[in-house]
Design a protein around this motif. Structure first.
Motif, mmCIF file in Angstrom:
data_model
loop_
_atom_site.group_PDB
_atom_site.id
_atom_site.type_symbol
_atom_site.label_atom_id
_atom_site.label_comp_id
_atom_site.label_asym_id
_atom_site.label_seq_id
_atom_site.Cartn_x
_atom_site.Cartn_y
_atom_site.Cartn_z
ATOM 1 N N UNK A 1 10.579 -15.124 -0.398
ATOM 2 C CA UNK A 1 11.177 -15.840 0.715
ATOM 3 C C UNK A 1 10.842 -17.330 0.644
ATOM 4 N N UNK A 2 11.818 -18.135 0.946
ATOM 5 C CA UNK A 2 11.527 -19.557 1.102
ATOM 6 C C UNK A 2 10.935 -19.765 2.486
ATOM 7 N N UNK A 3 9.971 -20.601 2.587
ATOM 8 C CA UNK A 3 9.379 -20.888 3.890
ATOM 9 C C UNK A 3 8.839 -22.306 3.897
ATOM 10 N N UNK A 4 8.564 -22.753 5.083
ATOM 11 C CA UNK A 4 8.037 -24.109 5.244
ATOM 12 C C UNK A 4 6.532 -24.067 5.163
ATOM 13 N N UNK A 5 5.976 -24.860 4.285
ATOM 14 C CA UNK A 5 4.530 -24.971 4.142
ATOM 15 C C UNK A 5 3.968 -25.621 5.396
ATOM 16 N N UNK A 6 2.831 -25.166 5.840
ATOM 17 C CA UNK A 6 2.265 -25.620 7.103
ATOM 18 C C UNK A 6 2.167 -27.137 7.220
ATOM 19 N N UNK A 7 1.445 -27.769 6.329
ATOM 20 C CA UNK A 7 1.271 -29.212 6.416
ATOM 21 C C UNK A 7 2.476 -29.991 5.958
ATOM 22 N N UNK A 37 -10.264 -28.509 19.231
ATOM 23 C CA UNK A 37 -9.965 -29.012 20.566
ATOM 24 C C UNK A 37 -8.511 -29.021 20.988
ATOM 25 N N UNK A 38 -7.598 -28.574 20.123
ATOM 26 C CA UNK A 38 -6.186 -28.571 20.499
ATOM 27 C C UNK A 38 -5.837 -27.293 21.261
ATOM 28 N N UNK A 39 -4.811 -27.369 22.073
ATOM 29 C CA UNK A 39 -4.289 -26.235 22.821
ATOM 30 C C UNK A 39 -3.380 -25.410 21.914
ATOM 31 N N UNK A 40 -3.424 -24.085 22.018
ATOM 32 C CA UNK A 40 -2.639 -23.229 21.138
ATOM 33 C C UNK A 40 -1.150 -23.520 21.221
ATOM 34 N N UNK A 41 -0.624 -23.746 22.402
ATOM 35 C CA UNK A 41 0.810 -23.993 22.537
ATOM 36 C C UNK A 41 1.210 -25.327 21.902
ATOM 37 N N UNK A 42 0.368 -26.316 22.021
ATOM 38 C CA UNK A 42 0.630 -27.597 21.374
ATOM 39 C C UNK A 42 0.628 -27.438 19.863
ATOM 40 N N UNK A 43 -0.319 -26.668 19.356
ATOM 41 C CA UNK A 43 -0.398 -26.416 17.918
ATOM 42 C C UNK A 43 0.866 -25.702 17.451
ATOM 43 N N UNK A 44 1.263 -24.643 18.138
ATOM 44 C CA UNK A 44 2.424 -23.865 17.725
ATOM 45 C C UNK A 44 3.721 -24.662 17.815
ATOM 46 N N UNK A 45 3.805 -25.591 18.740
ATOM 47 C CA UNK A 45 4.996 -26.434 18.847
ATOM 48 C C UNK A 45 5.164 -27.334 17.629
ATOM 49 N N UNK A 46 4.099 -27.572 16.913
ATOM 50 C CA UNK A 46 4.195 -28.429 15.735
ATOM 51 C C UNK A 46 4.759 -27.678 14.524
ATOM 52 N N UNK A 47 5.097 -26.410 14.702
ATOM 53 C CA UNK A 47 5.711 -25.593 13.654
ATOM 54 C C UNK A 47 7.030 -25.006 14.161
ATOM 55 N N UNK A 48 8.052 -25.835 14.328
ATOM 56 C CA UNK A 48 9.301 -25.384 14.952
ATOM 57 C C UNK A 48 10.102 -24.381 14.123
ATOM 58 N N UNK A 51 9.515 -18.210 13.619
ATOM 59 C CA UNK A 51 10.323 -17.315 14.447
ATOM 60 C C UNK A 51 9.518 -16.880 15.673
ATOM 61 N N UNK A 52 10.206 -16.302 16.639
ATOM 62 C CA UNK A 52 9.539 -15.768 17.834
ATOM 63 C C UNK A 52 8.510 -14.716 17.412
ATOM 64 N N UNK A 53 8.887 -13.865 16.472
ATOM 65 C CA UNK A 53 7.984 -12.816 15.990
ATOM 66 C C UNK A 53 6.726 -13.424 15.378
ATOM 67 N N UNK A 54 6.898 -14.450 14.556
ATOM 68 C CA UNK A 54 5.746 -15.103 13.934
ATOM 69 C C UNK A 54 4.842 -15.749 14.975
ATOM 70 N N UNK A 55 5.429 -16.379 15.969
ATOM 71 C CA UNK A 55 4.634 -16.981 17.047
ATOM 72 C C UNK A 55 3.820 -15.919 17.777
ATOM 73 N N UNK A 56 4.436 -14.772 18.047
ATOM 74 C CA UNK A 56 3.737 -13.688 18.733
ATOM 75 C C UNK A 56 2.590 -13.146 17.886
ATOM 76 N N UNK A 57 2.810 -13.020 16.582
ATOM 77 C CA UNK A 57 1.761 -12.538 15.679
ATOM 78 C C UNK A 57 0.570 -13.485 15.700
ATOM 79 N N UNK A 58 0.833 -14.777 15.631
ATOM 80 C CA UNK A 58 -0.251 -15.766 15.621
ATOM 81 C C UNK A 58 -0.996 -15.752 16.952
ATOM 82 N N UNK A 59 -0.260 -15.742 18.062
ATOM 83 C CA UNK A 59 -0.916 -15.702 19.380
ATOM 84 C C UNK A 59 -1.815 -14.473 19.499
#
Length: 76
Positions: A1-7, A37-48, A51-59
């Motif tokens: 699968x092609x995916x976006x690298x985190x950084x 010190x970052x908030x989880x939602x702020x962190x996750x917003x930086x990875x637009x 998918x919803x599923x991936x966000x749920x897995x990370x949370x």
């Protein structure tokens, strides 16, 4: 699968890696940013591109670590 690298995501770079590797890496990065010190939602917003599923897995993984206290080798 092609995916976006985190950084590199914001730079438009695409890499190949296994899905589980991607998720595990993301969880570690998110945990580190929260630990710094970052908030989880702020962190996750930086990875637009996540998918919803991936966000749920990370949370869920981050919450599980908070409950169990499980640590990775890179935790201080």
């Amino acid at each position: 699968h092609s995916l976006w690298c985190l950084g590199a995501q914001r730079k438009g770079m695409v890499i190949q890696m296994k899905y589980t590797t991607k998720i595990n890496l993301l969880i570690r990065v998110v945990r580190r940013r929260i630990r710094d010190g970052e908030d989880i939602e702020t962190v996750l917003q930086s990875y637009p591109k996540l998918s919803i599923k991936e966000l749920e897995i990370v949370r869920k993984a981050v919450q599980q670590v908070e409950i169990t206290g499980k640590k990775y080798a890179d935790d201080k």
